[in-house]
Design a protein around this motif. Sequence first.
Motif: not given
Length: 341
Positions: A202-207, A179-189, A236-241, A191-193
Amino acid sequence: MLTGDDNSNGWDRASVLRALVGASMLPLVAPLLSLDPDAVHADRRTVDPDSYQQIVRCQRELYRTSPARPLYEAAYAHTQLGVGLLRAAATGTSRASLASALAESALLTARLAFFDLSQPAVAERCYDVALAATREAGDYALAAAVLGHMAFIPAFGHQPANARPLIDAALQHTWHGVSPMVRSWLHCVASEVEARAGAAAVSRRHIDLAASAVDSDSTPPEWLDFYDDGRLHSFAGYAALASGDHGEAAVQLNQALATLPGTSAKQRSVVLADLATAQGSDGDRVADYLNQAVDALHTDWYGTGLDRVRAVRPMLGDSRHGASLGERVAALTAGRAALSG
């Protein structure tokens, strides 16, 4: 899983569980038993995976509304049961289904150990079981989820170089009809890394990649209940911070907060602590959001939420707000320690 077939050390399960969640000791976990069916059983049993899966599903639904420690103990015991059942199960479709259910159970147990109870050593062992079970099941989506969760351990430990290969491996699994939602979540992970590593761009690019991967026509796996549009806004908020864009962070985090149901006090504490960071030098607003986060922790304990509050606390310095918040956090942690003892 902990004591093996021969319990020569004389530890019963209750003693082991108490040790695992002890507030003052790092858990020492023996290697988990192999899932290889040839390792122990010559005879094979036909196991109904649906009954095992039903309990996994109920425990997952309890995650948002149940105290972490007793649910962890129940989930750990159920994972232990699943290991035994899988090792004895006959090959075939039912064995693969049982392996998927075991992977879900071990993943839930690991999440409770790591995010709720701050026990990374236990979580790592449970993730190992979950990953082995996904291989047995041939479940690419679950494998991606397990690898993504495993990346949080080095990310939180300030070891991004160890987290990135896990994300890369997880993303490779998503090209197998996941599912694309799994890939979306992985990009969020991811991003936090990167945010924790100080790589804000790089974090915001993953968002951006996470947002573009969201597919409203796709049905995500049932177990992907820890990710939705609200969680995307939170990441996304964490990446913006991380990039110093407090205005954008506040917008994203307020959207995340607005989507949280009343039963999501755990995630609420994290979002509120991040909102406190977004207030910059406004001490009154920083204190207000941090006190709301502590209120959420009183409702539902969440180790990750406490860590976030502690990380933001220095913004208040030795002010009156800072002293008051420090007293509240100390009282909260002392109460938790008393309960764990």
